[in-house]
Design an enzyme around this catalytic site. Structure first.
Site, PDB file in Angstrom:
ATOM      1  N   ASN A   1      37.413  26.139  39.406  1.00 39.62           N
ATOM      2  CA  ASN A   1      36.469  27.211  39.716  1.00 39.62           C
ATOM      3  C   ASN A   1      35.458  27.343  38.582  1.00 39.62           C
ATOM      4  O   ASN A   1      34.315  27.725  38.788  1.00 39.62           O
ATOM      5  CB  ASN A   1      37.224  28.526  39.896  1.00 39.62           C
ATOM      6  CG  ASN A   1      36.291  29.701  40.053  1.00 39.62           C
ATOM      7  OD1 ASN A   1      35.627  29.820  41.084  1.00 39.62           O
ATOM      8  ND2 ASN A   1      36.187  30.538  39.032  1.00 39.62           N
ATOM      9  N   HIS A   2      35.944  27.011  37.375  1.00 39.19           N
ATOM     10  CA  HIS A   2      35.105  27.184  36.183  1.00 39.19           C
ATOM     11  C   HIS A   2      35.510  26.159  35.138  1.00 39.19           C
ATOM     12  O   HIS A   2      36.537  25.479  35.278  1.00 39.19           O
ATOM     13  CB  HIS A   2      35.304  28.597  35.620  1.00 39.19           C
ATOM     14  CG  HIS A   2      36.756  28.967  35.490  1.00 39.19           C
ATOM     15  ND1 HIS A   2      37.435  29.671  36.454  1.00 39.19           N
ATOM     16  CD2 HIS A   2      37.676  28.679  34.540  1.00 39.19           C
ATOM     17  CE1 HIS A   2      38.693  29.833  36.098  1.00 39.19           C
ATOM     18  NE2 HIS A   2      38.870  29.222  34.940  1.00 39.19           N
TER      19      HIS A   2
ATOM     20  N   GLN B   1      34.112  31.444  30.662  1.00 41.96           N
ATOM     21  CA  GLN B   1      34.531  30.556  31.757  1.00 41.96           C
ATOM     22  C   GLN B   1      33.455  30.534  32.852  1.00 41.96           C
ATOM     23  O   GLN B   1      33.626  31.135  33.927  1.00 41.96           O
ATOM     24  CB  GLN B   1      35.858  31.038  32.358  1.00 41.96           C
ATOM     25  CG  GLN B   1      37.054  30.836  31.429  1.00 41.96           C
ATOM     26  CD  GLN B   1      38.285  31.589  31.896  1.00 41.96           C
ATOM     27  OE1 GLN B   1      38.175  32.697  32.426  1.00 41.96           O
ATOM     28  NE2 GLN B   1      39.441  31.003  31.704  1.00 41.96           N
TER      29      GLN B   1
ATOM     30  N   ASP C   1      43.981  26.714  41.200  1.00 40.65           N
ATOM     31  CA  ASP C   1      43.721  27.992  40.572  1.00 40.65           C
ATOM     32  C   ASP C   1      42.630  28.738  41.350  1.00 40.65           C
ATOM     33  O   ASP C   1      41.620  28.148  41.744  1.00 40.65           O
ATOM     34  CB  ASP C   1      43.228  27.694  39.145  1.00 40.65           C
ATOM     35  CG  ASP C   1      43.187  28.901  38.254  1.00 40.65           C
ATOM     36  OD1 ASP C   1      44.220  29.560  38.122  1.00 40.65           O
ATOM     37  OD2 ASP C   1      42.120  29.177  37.679  1.00 40.65           O
TER      38      ASP C   1
ATOM     39  N   GLU D   1      46.548  29.271  44.917  1.00 39.15           N
ATOM     40  CA  GLU D   1      46.652  30.666  44.469  1.00 39.15           C
ATOM     41  C   GLU D   1      45.656  31.466  45.308  1.00 39.15           C
ATOM     42  O   GLU D   1      44.456  31.467  45.037  1.00 39.15           O
ATOM     43  CB  GLU D   1      46.292  30.772  42.979  1.00 39.15           C
ATOM     44  CG  GLU D   1      46.440  32.188  42.457  1.00 39.15           C
ATOM     45  CD  GLU D   1      45.767  32.425  41.097  1.00 39.15           C
ATOM     46  OE1 GLU D   1      46.182  33.371  40.403  1.00 39.15           O
ATOM     47  OE2 GLU D   1      44.818  31.705  40.732  1.00 39.15           O
TER      48      GLU D   1
END
Ligand code: GLC
Length: 553
Positions: free
Chosen positions: A107-108, A173, A205, A244
């Site tokens: 995501n980052h 992030q 994640d 997640e």
């Protein structure tokens, strides 16, 4: 149940064990866990019976979010070892028949990642569009701020170029822009790289964030997940994505891939987890029954990941304010135990006051739930937290191998707790020698869980018990049945279960040496305080004769 199915779709009744290489075992004496240390513990993990290891991030990182801030997706954090050490570890795990998955944090990146450094260097950088930039960000929704203790916005002004970059989590992030096809290609390359080195999949994640930040920029953001899954399946049919996804059931099902199961192979069941904590706080079965009744069966070949604790705070964000307060009152009354206004930074055994009977019942409940159980390292011996460590680090403490700690010959980077849950009293070595220990109980539960694929694969039905503290459910697959019964309260109870269709069978208690008759389609079960039973229905002729010990001579 055919065992060939359970080995093809191995994830449907795997036992997954999450660990952080950094806190598991130090092999080179510098106070930091590493791959060499972990590799030496493979036989321990094998004897516990877990079938799949989930490694928390082990990549190079400035470590401002415990490795969830990555600077290189294709390498190993030098503090934890080398790629060579990683491959040796993989080989050893494979030799013992264990699969390995790892955190996929895409995501980052860290703001120190070369991609972000290039991206922020100028508006014309070829990497500019790898991240999400804006001249005029939307006003923040305070509810969207994940770490309200440290952040007050999702956008950070970058002085040099005068634009804001988006960050779902901490400001260090920055979110990757997965609407950019180059970023999506790179993510696939990361998956391909680690799969080539033997990983069987990934714990993904923050999936909703990953999808949401693409927003309206892609015609169907979920197609990105489906593409990743298809890519993995082309490379390795048995590889999985365990997501997640902390969302209400009605929104969550889309992440499996609306009915056809072509996106995430598994999703963590945050709702059942939170309702179970409410049930434990109340000593009442109701909240568990509600969750089991509300959740849908995952699409064919998909599965729920069940858990009670993980490496983060025990999030209670999907409970009402009053319900959350009940759990706080029961398990984390002190301010220092609470975090982000929504969770607790504690481990299960200490929350249950070290009451071994209750702890054993809670884990029995977890393993009997329909789904694939995911255990956080140290749960199997009943480790507590160390509140002296900052924030969520309280639960990410060194594994307790022996009375002196046994994690490292040097002073560990993170400290173990003192007192009741310290290594002097809670450690692997002592529990290996004690037949009544939690470790032995876990070994038994895992062995039984693997012998009862019905629990994970079967049709699940909640049974009426007529007792508010006792929860019972049955799982049926291919004509065989397992019934699980748990007493949440600390007083004895007796329940009657109706099992009309099993009238010609007997019940064997798989956790104790007992058999029970089904009379007129019913069975009466005495339940000890916090008692638990896993009952297999078997034909009468398969029952051991009453005087088996005598006839055996
Ligand atoms: C996930 C992780 C958490 C991390 C966050 C940002 O929620 O579980 O530990 O801080 O993502 O990567």
């Amino acid at each position: 149940m055919r065992l060939t199915y359970t080995s093809d779709l191995w994830w449907k009744n795997a036992v997954i064990y999450c660990l952080d290489v950094e806190t598991y075992k130090d092999g080179d004496g510098d106070g930091i866990g590493d791959f060499r240390g972990l590799t030496q513990q493979i036989d321990y993990l094998n004897s516990l019976g877990v079938t799949c290891l989930w490694l928390m991030p082990f990549f190079p990182t400035p470590n401002k979010d415990d490795g969830y801030d990555i600077t290189d997706f294709y390498s190993v954090d030098p503090r934890l070892g080398t790629l060579g050490d990683f491959v040796e570890f993989m080989r050893t795990a494979k030799d013992r028949g264990m699969r390995v998955i790892a955190d996929l944090v895409v995501n980052h990146t860290s703001d120190q990642h070369p991609w972000f450094k290039a991206s922020r260097s100028s508006k014309d950088s070829p990497y500019r569009d790898w991240y999400v930039w804006s001249d005029t960000p939307e006003p923040d929704d305070p509810k969207a701020i994940v770490f309200p203790d440290k952040e007050d916005s999702l956008w950070e002004l970058d002085e040099k170029t005068g634009q804001y970059y988006f960050h779902s989590f901490y400001r260090f992030q920055p979110d990757l822009n997965v609407a950019n096809p180059e970023v999506r290609d790179e993510i696939a390359r990361i998956l391909g790289f680690w799969m080539e080195l033997g990983l069987s999949g990934f714990r993904v994640d923050a999936v909703p964030f990953l999808i949401e930040n693409v927003g309206d920029k892609l015609p169907d953001p979920h197609a990105f997940l489906a593409d990743l899954r298809a890519f993995m399946s082309r490379r390795e049919g048995g590889s999985i994505l365990l997501g997640e996804v902390n969302l209400p059931y009605k929104d969550l099902v889309a992440y499996f891939g609306d009915g056809n199961g072509d996106q995430l192979t598994m999703c963590f069941d945050f709702i059942l987890m939170q309702r179970t904590w409410l049930a434990l706080a109340r000593n009442e079965a109701g909240p568990i029954v509600e969750a089991l009744s509300a959740r849908s069966k995952p699409p064919k070949d998909s599965q729920w990941g069940t858990f009670l604790r993980n490496h983060d705070e025990l999030t209670l964000d999907k409970l009402s304010d009053e319900e959350r307060q009940e759990v706080f009152d029961a398990f984390g009354p002190e301010k220092d135990m609470q975090i982000y206004g929504r969770g607790l930074r504690r481990r299960l055994p200490s929350m249950l006051g070290g009451d071994l009977r209750r702890i054993k019942m809670a884990y029995s409940l977890l393993l009997s739930m329909p789904g694939t159980p995911v255990i956080f390292y140290g749960e199997e011996i009943g480790m507590g937290e160390n509140l002296d460590e900052e924030g969520r680090m309280a639960v990410r403490i060194p594994m307790q191998w022996s009375r002196s700690g046994g994690f490292s010959d040097a002073t560990p980077v993170r400290k173990t707790p003192k007192g009741t849950f310290g290594p002097e009293r809670v450690n692997v070595a002592d529990q290996k020698r004690d037949p009544d220990s939690l470790l032995r109980w876990f070994q038994l539960l895992i062995e039984r869980y693997r012998e009862c694929p019905e629990l994970a694969w079967g049709e699940n039905t909640v049974l009426k018990t007529g007792h508010p503290a006792v929860v019972a459910h049955r799982c049926d697959a291919d004509g065989s049945t397992v019934v699980a019964v748990h007493n949440l309260s600390d007083t004895a109870a007796e329940v009657e279960l109706v099992l009309k269709d099993l009238g010609d069978r007997m019940l064997t208690d798989l956790l104790a040496d007992e058999t029970m008759e089904i009379i007129d389609g019913k069975v009466r079960l005495p339940m000890s305080p916090h008692g638990c039973r896993w009952l297999r229905a078997a034909p009468r002729e398969d029952m051991p004769p009453e005087d088996a010990s005598i006839t055996a001579q």
